[in-house]
Design a protein around this motif. Structure first.
Motif, PDB file in Angstrom:
ATOM      1  N   ASN A  57     -53.581 -85.276 122.694  1.00 13.06           N
ATOM      2  CA  ASN A  57     -54.834 -85.061 121.980  1.00 13.06           C
ATOM      3  C   ASN A  57     -54.683 -85.461 120.511  1.00 13.06           C
ATOM      4  OD1 ASN A  57     -56.446 -83.280 124.125  1.00 13.06           O
ATOM      5  ND2 ASN A  57     -54.338 -82.542 124.055  1.00 13.06           N
ATOM      6  N   TRP A  60     -57.149 -85.212 117.428  1.00 12.21           N
ATOM      7  CA  TRP A  60     -57.450 -83.924 116.816  1.00 12.21           C
ATOM      8  C   TRP A  60     -56.474 -83.573 115.689  1.00 12.21           C
ATOM      9  CZ3 TRP A  60     -61.384 -80.892 119.212  1.00 12.21           C
ATOM     10  CH2 TRP A  60     -61.833 -81.356 120.452  1.00 12.21           C
ATOM     11  N   ILE A 121     -61.931 -77.935 112.944  1.00 10.04           N
ATOM     12  CA  ILE A 121     -62.322 -78.637 114.162  1.00 10.04           C
ATOM     13  C   ILE A 121     -63.841 -78.679 114.287  1.00 10.04           C
ATOM     14  CG2 ILE A 121     -62.273 -78.569 116.684  1.00 10.04           C
ATOM     15  CD1 ILE A 121     -59.668 -79.545 115.429  1.00 10.04           C
ATOM     16  N   CYS A 125     -66.256 -81.994 114.396  1.00 13.96           N
ATOM     17  CA  CYS A 125     -67.237 -82.280 115.449  1.00 13.96           C
ATOM     18  C   CYS A 125     -68.602 -82.576 114.843  1.00 13.96           C
ATOM     19  CB  CYS A 125     -67.338 -81.086 116.394  1.00 13.96           C
ATOM     20  SG  CYS A 125     -65.860 -80.795 117.398  1.00 13.96           S
ATOM     21  N   LEU A 130     -64.682 -86.689 116.141  1.00 12.79           N
ATOM     22  CA  LEU A 130     -63.986 -86.492 117.397  1.00 12.79           C
ATOM     23  C   LEU A 130     -64.897 -86.853 118.565  1.00 12.79           C
ATOM     24  CD1 LEU A 130     -62.413 -83.030 116.492  1.00 12.79           C
ATOM     25  CD2 LEU A 130     -61.218 -85.223 116.554  1.00 12.79           C
ATOM     26  N   PHE A 173     -60.325 -74.377 120.546  1.00 11.39           N
ATOM     27  CA  PHE A 173     -59.193 -75.244 120.211  1.00 11.39           C
ATOM     28  C   PHE A 173     -58.108 -74.456 119.484  1.00 11.39           C
ATOM     29  CE2 PHE A 173     -56.758 -77.984 117.454  1.00 11.39           C
ATOM     30  CZ  PHE A 173     -56.466 -79.072 118.256  1.00 11.39           C
TER      31      PHE A 173
END
Length: 361
Positions: A57, A60, A121, A125, A130, A173
């Motif tokens: 991933n 991220w 995170i 977004c 992402l 997450f």
């Protein structure tokens, strides 16, 4: 927006024990290439599971790195006037006992790191950084007739404004990534207790994002003729969250863990201890933090730090200093007699002045 694929990935990964060594990724050298092979390494505080997750991933991870910087700076800034001033966070991933054990200080950092990572995170977004969770839209603001807008209750437009529940992705997450950070199975009772406490303190930090979204609306044009309002979704600011967690740090308590009866321990649930309801909202610890006044190499932690005489301040000499304080007069050099010189600069003299300060012995 559809998070189905992302949430399926989350559910397929087993929960493990958590730590905060991964804050060491902030030490990644700016001169090196940001690549999987360079970043996803144990030397930055990741364990084997986190290394694998990092490689799978990788998109991220830049947000993970930015959250570590936010966590460290916020912790040091909040506590700069305290006897424990969070400077030891700079040693990540090789912490001292104040952050290596389940101390009050470690509890604070777990909660700060969790909330910072979740927020980072969620913001990523919202900004469309992402692909797996993007809710970025060309139209960031939505217009509504003013009569639809009740400042005290915006639930009627909540589903129409973009990025609803985006904090949920950040929380999931952070919860996943941090709980990949320890060994999969506890080998003794102390590790089980440690897991329970660290998971709890992470959850305390993440709970602050449960109500972390709000809708803000402004008039289109002059307020007097406000027939239309533009509305957008915004996230809670990290300093707001950290102040709440700092208060919880000041009120943190020693954990009163209770072992669950064998019949109540569900299959595949690793921890067999529970937090009493009376402590469910508190930051908790199991170990007393190290003595900040312990003399090492002739000095202690507060030695030579400046303080003030006002006992009401957190950096008062009576609170900050271990063994009293002394008065010093220091020389201050500053710019003075500044004047504008055509064209186009400002020239200043250097002036000296003396200032009285107080310093812990």
């Amino acid at each position: 927006m559809d998070f189905t694929i992302y949430l399926i990935i989350l559910m397929e990964i087993r929960i493990n024990y958590a730590n905060i060594k991964w804050l060491g990724v902030d030490q990644f050298p700016s001169s090196s290439s940001w690549s999987q092979n360079n970043v996803c390494r144990k030397s930055f505080g990741f364990n084997g599971r986190q290394v694998s997750f990092c490689r799978s991933n990788f998109e991220w991870m830049s947000l993970t790195k930015s959250s570590t910087a936010d966590t460290k700076e916020e912790c040091k800034d909040m506590l700069k006037d305290r006897r424990w001033n969070c400077q030891s966070v700079n040693k990540a991933p090789a912490y001292d006992d104040d952050l290596k054990k389940d101390t009050k200080e470690s509890a604070l950092l777990h909660s700060l790191a969790a909330s910072s990572l979740a927020l980072s995170i969620a913001r990523g977004c919202m900004a469309g950084k992402l692909d797996k969770c993007s809710c970025f839209q060309t139209t960031r603001q939505f217009s509504f007739p003013s009569e639809m807008i009740n400042p005290k209750n915006l639930s009627n437009i909540d589903n129409m404004v973009g990025c609803k529940d985006i904090t949920r992705v950040g929380v999931e997450f952070a919860n996943l990534f941090m709980k990949l950070g320890f060994r999969e199975k506890a080998t003794n009772e102390n590790q089980e207790k440690s897991y329970t406490i660290r998971k709890h303190n992470i959850d305390v930090g993440l709970k602050e994002l449960a109500q972390g979204e709000e809708i803000a609306c402004i008039c289109n044009g002059a307020t007097a003729g406000c027939t239309t309002k533009y509305c957008h979704r915004r996230l809670k600011e990290y300093p707001v969250i950290s102040k709440i967690l700092l208060k919880k740090y000041d009120e943190a308590g020693f954990a009163k863990l209770k072992r669950l009866p064998v019949n109540d321990v569900k299959e595949n649930v690793k921890n067999t201890f529970q937090i009493p309801f009376s402590q469910s909202e508190k930051l908790l610890y199991l170990d007393e933090g190290p003595d900040q006044c312990k003399i090492i190499n002739g000095f202690h932690k507060s030695s030579r730090r400046q303080c003030v005489l006002d006992d009401a301040q957190p950096n008062s000499c009576s609170k900050l200093c271990c063994y009293g304080y002394r008065e010093k007069v220091i020389e201050i050099i500053s710019e003075c007699n500044c004047k504008f010189v055509y064209c186009c600069r400002v020239e200043c003299d250097k002036c000296k002045s003396m200032k009285k300060v107080y310093e812990c012995v």
